[in-house]
Structures are given as C-alpha cells and as structure tokens.
Design a protein around this motif. Structure first.
Motif, PDB file in Angstrom:
ATOM      1  N   LEU A  91       0.792  -1.110  -0.057  1.00 55.99           N
ATOM      2  CA  LEU A  91       0.014  -0.029  -0.100  1.00 55.99           C
ATOM      3  C   LEU A  91       0.960   1.327   0.105  1.00 55.99           C
ATOM      4  O   LEU A  91       0.410   2.337  -0.595  1.00 55.99           O
ATOM      5  CB  LEU A  91      -1.063  -0.005   1.353  1.00 55.99           C
ATOM      6  CG  LEU A  91      -2.358  -0.906   0.983  1.00 55.99           C
ATOM      7  CD1 LEU A  91      -2.814  -1.296   2.398  1.00 55.99           C
ATOM      8  CD2 LEU A  91      -3.254  -0.420  -0.028  1.00 55.99           C
ATOM      9  N   THR A  92       2.027   1.283   0.693  1.00 59.28           N
ATOM     10  CA  THR A  92       3.066   2.312   0.688  1.00 59.28           C
ATOM     11  C   THR A  92       3.326   2.838  -0.637  1.00 59.28           C
ATOM     12  O   THR A  92       3.576   3.773  -1.093  1.00 59.28           O
ATOM     13  CB  THR A  92       4.086   2.210   1.691  1.00 59.28           C
ATOM     14  OG1 THR A  92       3.447   1.908   3.051  1.00 59.28           O
ATOM     15  CG2 THR A  92       5.050   3.454   1.753  1.00 59.28           C
ATOM     16  N   VAL A  93       3.911   1.507  -1.224  1.00 59.31           N
ATOM     17  CA  VAL A  93       4.307   1.821  -2.689  1.00 59.31           C
ATOM     18  C   VAL A  93       3.402   2.435  -3.674  1.00 59.31           C
ATOM     19  O   VAL A  93       3.464   3.227  -4.625  1.00 59.31           O
ATOM     20  CB  VAL A  93       4.864   0.271  -3.340  1.00 59.31           C
ATOM     21  CG1 VAL A  93       5.276   0.527  -4.704  1.00 59.31           C
ATOM     22  CG2 VAL A  93       6.230  -0.131  -2.538  1.00 59.31           C
ATOM     23  N   THR A  94       2.119   1.622  -3.365  1.00 55.99           N
ATOM     24  CA  THR A  94       0.994   2.076  -4.402  1.00 55.99           C
ATOM     25  C   THR A  94       0.566   3.722  -4.312  1.00 55.99           C
ATOM     26  O   THR A  94       0.231   4.233  -5.052  1.00 55.99           O
ATOM     27  CB  THR A  94      -0.382   1.086  -4.215  1.00 55.99           C
ATOM     28  OG1 THR A  94      -0.015  -0.214  -4.552  1.00 55.99           O
ATOM     29  CG2 THR A  94      -1.313   1.537  -5.336  1.00 55.99           C
ATOM     30  N   ARG A  95       0.694   3.929  -2.996  1.00 54.02           N
ATOM     31  CA  ARG A  95       0.377   5.590  -2.597  1.00 54.02           C
ATOM     32  C   ARG A  95       1.347   6.153  -3.182  1.00 54.02           C
ATOM     33  O   ARG A  95       0.915   7.174  -3.621  1.00 54.02           O
ATOM     34  CB  ARG A  95       0.402   5.612  -1.080  1.00 54.02           C
ATOM     35  CG  ARG A  95      -0.077   6.977  -0.497  1.00 54.02           C
ATOM     36  CD  ARG A  95      -0.034   7.158   0.867  1.00 54.02           C
ATOM     37  NE  ARG A  95       1.194   6.584   1.525  1.00 54.02           N
ATOM     38  CZ  ARG A  95       2.207   7.636   1.825  1.00 54.02           C
ATOM     39  NH1 ARG A  95       2.188   8.794   1.528  1.00 54.02           N
ATOM     40  NH2 ARG A  95       3.296   7.029   2.399  1.00 54.02           N
ATOM     41  N   ALA A  96       2.573   5.840  -3.236  1.00 56.08           N
ATOM     42  CA  ALA A  96       3.718   6.469  -3.657  1.00 56.08           C
ATOM     43  C   ALA A  96       3.613   6.710  -5.168  1.00 56.08           C
ATOM     44  O   ALA A  96       3.834   7.726  -5.905  1.00 56.08           O
ATOM     45  CB  ALA A  96       4.945   6.403  -3.436  1.00 56.08           C
ATOM     46  N   GLU A  97       3.158   5.739  -5.885  1.00 51.62           N
ATOM     47  CA  GLU A  97       2.929   5.741  -7.365  1.00 51.62           C
ATOM     48  C   GLU A  97       1.664   6.636  -7.868  1.00 51.62           C
ATOM     49  O   GLU A  97       1.721   7.480  -8.735  1.00 51.62           O
ATOM     50  CB  GLU A  97       2.752   4.228  -7.981  1.00 51.62           C
ATOM     51  CG  GLU A  97       3.596   3.318  -7.804  1.00 51.62           C
ATOM     52  CD  GLU A  97       3.431   1.942  -8.176  1.00 51.62           C
ATOM     53  OE1 GLU A  97       2.089   1.782  -8.200  1.00 51.62           O
ATOM     54  OE2 GLU A  97       4.210   1.254  -8.241  1.00 51.62           O
ATOM     55  N   LEU A  98       0.770   6.638  -6.948  1.00 49.74           N
ATOM     56  CA  LEU A  98      -0.474   7.511  -7.017  1.00 49.74           C
ATOM     57  C   LEU A  98      -0.267   8.916  -6.878  1.00 49.74           C
ATOM     58  O   LEU A  98      -0.763   9.775  -7.641  1.00 49.74           O
ATOM     59  CB  LEU A  98      -1.652   7.000  -6.140  1.00 49.74           C
ATOM     60  CG  LEU A  98      -2.300   5.826  -6.537  1.00 49.74           C
ATOM     61  CD1 LEU A  98      -3.168   5.192  -5.424  1.00 49.74           C
ATOM     62  CD2 LEU A  98      -3.013   5.785  -8.037  1.00 49.74           C
ATOM     63  N   THR A  99       0.632   9.350  -5.925  1.00 49.27           N
ATOM     64  CA  THR A  99       0.918  10.693  -5.679  1.00 49.27           C
ATOM     65  C   THR A  99       2.056  11.305  -6.397  1.00 49.27           C
ATOM     66  O   THR A  99       2.706  12.234  -6.341  1.00 49.27           O
ATOM     67  CB  THR A  99       1.290  10.717  -4.293  1.00 49.27           C
ATOM     68  OG1 THR A  99       2.275  10.120  -3.862  1.00 49.27           O
ATOM     69  CG2 THR A  99       0.162  10.487  -3.513  1.00 49.27           C
ATOM     70  N   SER A 100       2.744  10.393  -7.319  1.00 51.18           N
ATOM     71  CA  SER A 100       3.920  10.917  -8.131  1.00 51.18           C
ATOM     72  C   SER A 100       3.382  11.416  -9.402  1.00 51.18           C
ATOM     73  O   SER A 100       2.439  11.037  -9.907  1.00 51.18           O
ATOM     74  CB  SER A 100       5.048   9.814  -8.387  1.00 51.18           C
ATOM     75  OG  SER A 100       4.465   8.510  -8.955  1.00 51.18           O
TER      76      SER A 100
END
Length: 100
Positions: A91-100
């Motif tokens: 989820l942390t990786v996905t959140r980072a992808e969504l906010t980049s």
C-alpha cells in the motif's frame, strides 16, 4: 475521450486505473487480515479465560497453563502479522505511485 489526451494520456489513465485497483485489492486484503487477527485474539482471550477459571473462579495455579496457551497463539499470530506487514509495504508503494 482518450484520443483527446493522446497516447500518453491513455497510458497514464490505464496506469492510474491499475494502481487504484491494486490499492483497493490490497486494502480489502488488509481488512480481511485484521478481521482474522481480531478473531484469533477473541479466541485466545476465551481460551485463556477458560484455562484460568475452570470452575468459574480464577485460580493463580493455572497461570502457567494460560501462558502456554498464549504461546501457541503467539505462533498463530505470526503469519497474519507477516501478511499485514507485506500489505502495508504494498500500500505504501501504491500510494507513492499514485502521488507521483
């Protein structure tokens, strides 16, 4: 509609949809994992209570047996905890992808 955004826009839209789908799937898996851990905790509390109060009255002589029960449950918690830790990382990786 994607024609207006060009090929790059369509690619970004697909990437966003994929990331959101993964985020949702991981979020649901996390909820199931938490529910599993809560169920284990409830089972552990009931079993420890049953061991400590076999005749309806708490008896300190049963504390070692209750400790043994908790030891078994500690092992049972290790896999769901490991799974939840992995989901948190995803989820942390996905959140980072969504906010980049």
């Amino acid at each position: 509609m994607w024609g207006l955004l060009g090929d790059r826009g369509a690619e970004r839209a697909v990437a966003l949809a994929t990331a959101m789908s993964n985020f949702y799937a991981d979020d649901l898996a996390m909820i199931r994992g938490i529910e599993q851990m809560l169920e284990l905790a409830e089972d552990a509390l009931k079993e420890v209570s049953d061991v400590l109060t076999p005749h309806g009255v708490a008896d300190p002589s049963y504390v070692p047996m209750a400790g043994a029960v908790l030891h078994v449950y500690a092992a049972a918690f290790s896999e769901p905890k490991r799974d939840l830790d992995h989901l948190i990382d995803q989820l942390t990786v996905t959140r980072a992808e969504l906010t980049s």
